[in-house]
Design a protein around this motif. Sequence first.
Motif, PDB file in Angstrom:
ATOM      1  N   ALA A  68       0.940  -1.269  -0.069  1.00  0.00           N
ATOM      2  CA  ALA A  68       0.290   0.034   0.139  1.00  0.00           C
ATOM      3  C   ALA A  68       0.910   1.390  -0.145  1.00  0.00           C
ATOM      4  CB  ALA A  68      -0.889  -0.086   1.322  1.00  0.00           C
ATOM      5  N   ALA A  69       1.843   1.174   0.785  1.00  0.00           N
ATOM      6  CA  ALA A  69       2.708   2.207   0.718  1.00  0.00           C
ATOM      7  C   ALA A  69       3.456   2.460  -0.825  1.00  0.00           C
ATOM      8  CB  ALA A  69       3.923   1.947   1.881  1.00  0.00           C
ATOM      9  N   THR A  70       4.071   1.489  -1.288  1.00  0.00           N
ATOM     10  CA  THR A  70       4.530   1.548  -2.803  1.00  0.00           C
ATOM     11  C   THR A  70       3.602   2.085  -3.632  1.00  0.00           C
ATOM     12  OG1 THR A  70       5.891  -0.561  -2.205  1.00  0.00           O
ATOM     13  CG2 THR A  70       5.831   0.087  -4.436  1.00  0.00           C
ATOM     14  N   LYS A  71       2.471   1.688  -3.536  1.00  0.00           N
ATOM     15  CA  LYS A  71       1.377   2.152  -4.401  1.00  0.00           C
ATOM     16  C   LYS A  71       1.125   3.869  -4.172  1.00  0.00           C
ATOM     17  CE  LYS A  71      -3.507   1.739  -6.014  1.00  0.00           C
ATOM     18  NZ  LYS A  71      -3.662   3.187  -5.811  1.00  0.00           N
ATOM     19  N   ALA A  72       0.919   4.033  -3.017  1.00  0.00           N
ATOM     20  CA  ALA A  72       0.861   5.431  -2.572  1.00  0.00           C
ATOM     21  C   ALA A  72       2.048   6.341  -3.478  1.00  0.00           C
ATOM     22  CB  ALA A  72       0.876   5.755  -0.935  1.00  0.00           C
ATOM     23  N   TYR A  73       3.165   5.825  -3.230  1.00  0.00           N
ATOM     24  CA  TYR A  73       4.380   6.577  -3.810  1.00  0.00           C
ATOM     25  C   TYR A  73       4.254   6.594  -5.355  1.00  0.00           C
ATOM     26  CZ  TYR A  73       8.859   7.743  -5.892  1.00  0.00           C
ATOM     27  OH  TYR A  73       9.485   8.166  -6.870  1.00  0.00           O
ATOM     28  N   ILE A 315       3.280  11.917   1.659  1.00  0.00           N
ATOM     29  CA  ILE A 315       2.577  11.070   0.798  1.00  0.00           C
ATOM     30  C   ILE A 315       1.703  10.211   1.331  1.00  0.00           C
ATOM     31  CG2 ILE A 315       3.125   9.001  -0.849  1.00  0.00           C
ATOM     32  CD1 ILE A 315       5.821  10.498  -1.658  1.00  0.00           C
ATOM     33  N   ASN A 316       2.002   9.608   2.500  1.00  0.00           N
ATOM     34  CA  ASN A 316       1.226   8.493   3.194  1.00  0.00           C
ATOM     35  C   ASN A 316      -0.264   9.351   3.650  1.00  0.00           C
ATOM     36  OD1 ASN A 316       1.035   5.984   4.774  1.00  0.00           O
ATOM     37  ND2 ASN A 316       0.702   7.242   6.372  1.00  0.00           N
ATOM     38  N   ASP A 317       0.131  10.536   3.910  1.00  0.00           N
ATOM     39  CA  ASP A 317      -1.207  11.366   4.391  1.00  0.00           C
ATOM     40  C   ASP A 317      -2.005  11.575   3.122  1.00  0.00           C
ATOM     41  OD1 ASP A 317      -0.499  11.429   7.064  1.00  0.00           O
ATOM     42  OD2 ASP A 317       0.373  13.238   6.664  1.00  0.00           O
ATOM     43  N   TYR A 331      10.060   1.512   3.746  1.00  0.00           N
ATOM     44  CA  TYR A 331      10.382   0.611   3.068  1.00  0.00           C
ATOM     45  C   TYR A 331       9.782   0.485   1.705  1.00  0.00           C
ATOM     46  CZ  TYR A 331      11.662  -4.214   1.753  1.00  0.00           C
ATOM     47  OH  TYR A 331      11.874  -5.456   0.947  1.00  0.00           O
ATOM     48  N   GLY A 332       8.475   0.654   1.895  1.00  0.00           N
ATOM     49  CA  GLY A 332       7.666   0.334   0.625  1.00  0.00           C
ATOM     50  C   GLY A 332       7.830   1.575  -0.388  1.00  0.00           C
ATOM     51  N   MET A 333       7.844   2.768   0.030  1.00  0.00           N
ATOM     52  CA  MET A 333       7.989   4.157  -0.759  1.00  0.00           C
ATOM     53  C   MET A 333       9.524   4.068  -1.257  1.00  0.00           C
ATOM     54  SD  MET A 333       5.807   6.866   1.101  1.00  0.00           S
ATOM     55  CE  MET A 333       4.009   6.561   1.292  1.00  0.00           C
ATOM     56  N   SER A 334      10.302   3.452  -0.704  1.00  0.00           N
ATOM     57  CA  SER A 334      11.780   3.676  -1.067  1.00  0.00           C
ATOM     58  C   SER A 334      11.883   2.555  -2.219  1.00  0.00           C
ATOM     59  CB  SER A 334      12.675   3.352  -0.061  1.00  0.00           C
ATOM     60  OG  SER A 334      12.612   3.897   1.090  1.00  0.00           O
ATOM     61  N   VAL A 335      11.224   1.574  -2.137  1.00  0.00           N
ATOM     62  CA  VAL A 335      11.241   0.391  -3.177  1.00  0.00           C
ATOM     63  C   VAL A 335      10.600   1.042  -4.347  1.00  0.00           C
ATOM     64  CG1 VAL A 335      10.023  -1.605  -4.028  1.00  0.00           C
ATOM     65  CG2 VAL A 335      11.012  -1.703  -1.958  1.00  0.00           C
TER      66      VAL A 335
END
Length: 427
Positions: A68-73, A315-317, A331-335
């Motif tokens: 979900a964090a990767t998708k948000a990024y 980005i998370n917000d 981690y997810g956003m860094s990927v």
Amino acid sequence: MRNPRTATTGVDARATGAVAATAVACLALAGCSTPAAATPGISDDVVTVGTHQPLTGPAAAGYSSISAATKAYFDHVNASGGIHDRTIEYVVKDDGYNPATTQTVVRELVQSDGVFAMLNGLGTPTHSSVLDYLDQHDVPDLFVASGSTLWDDPEGHPGTFGFNADYVVEGAALAQYATDEHPDQKVCVLGQDDDFGEEFLAGVERVTGADGVTAHESYSTSNQDVTAQIGALQAAGCETVLLATVNGFTALAVGTAAKMGWSPRWMASSSGGDYPTLVELLGEDVAPTLLEGFVSANYLPFGPDGEWVELFRQINDEYNDGAPFDGNTVYGMSVGYLFAEALAQAGENPTRESLVQAIESGELVGNGILPLSFGADDHSAFDGVGITVVADGVQDYVGATYALDGESVTAVEPQPVALENDGVPTS
């Protein structure tokens, strides 16, 4: 390196012939680019990538929030116009951390969804079950979410690249830090009963020697009881316990030891060392006390005051419904950032081959605290890690950073990457 094959199943023979003719013409014309239609997962305005993740099952508690964090990024990147005017579509499929299910969903991603690449498939037992399949279908297998050394095999699996610092590196770095800070203490290891625990132990022993580990205990993820292992470590007089554990079992080990009235110094792999996650698992009433002084390895920008963390919080917000912000978010956003950087470097009309070449070029920067180690002969991301310590409820780097060079562990200076262009890579 083998050239990627182009899937033509279900495509009209005349269309296939037209693509082939275009490709022949391109060979004759310098600078001609392969048309987007020739590459799976690439259209004129979209790049489609996929992943398998444990949204349910035994690993969900520690890792379900990563994708979900990767998708948000990616939503952040897409809102900025994408990469080379293409938005990134991220197809996430739940495998329940079950290798049999992983095989099913990965086949769906490749054969039905037609993904351009696999991105950050999570877990050693799960991802190793599809490693050969992805190689046989020439699908770039990028930034696997596991510290196994399996992913660093340029000859056997030329399209596969790791993301985590590997378990040997982390074990060696934590053992060196323990030796530097507490040279006379008894060092012990608790690890998962697979290559995670085995490779981590091998890293520890590069520093301590085989005789330098006072006791070693292992656990199975199928058994949520580590009382026997903790009791054995306590009986051995262990003072510093190095953990090759996922977050759930880190919390289980710390909590079990507390119930037994035992409080050694804990030092964990990055896979099981995220403080916010551990607080959630242990409970806010006891976690701050149990985890004060807790040590972990990391290689990503997790300092609470860092510019990357500030961006990722924004980005998370905005794109992740304000989900809890923790190490999985970073981690997810860094990927996602690293993939976007590779895609930008792969060219305006990327192919699977140009994507792999971009990573092997050694020109990717990422956003870690040390330079990436990718190259034609090295498909691992990081050969070193920094040390974080929890103090007064805050987890942050303490400046100690170690790299593994062959058999030697050396102290190095961190080299954090500066944030540019609002975190959206350009070529």
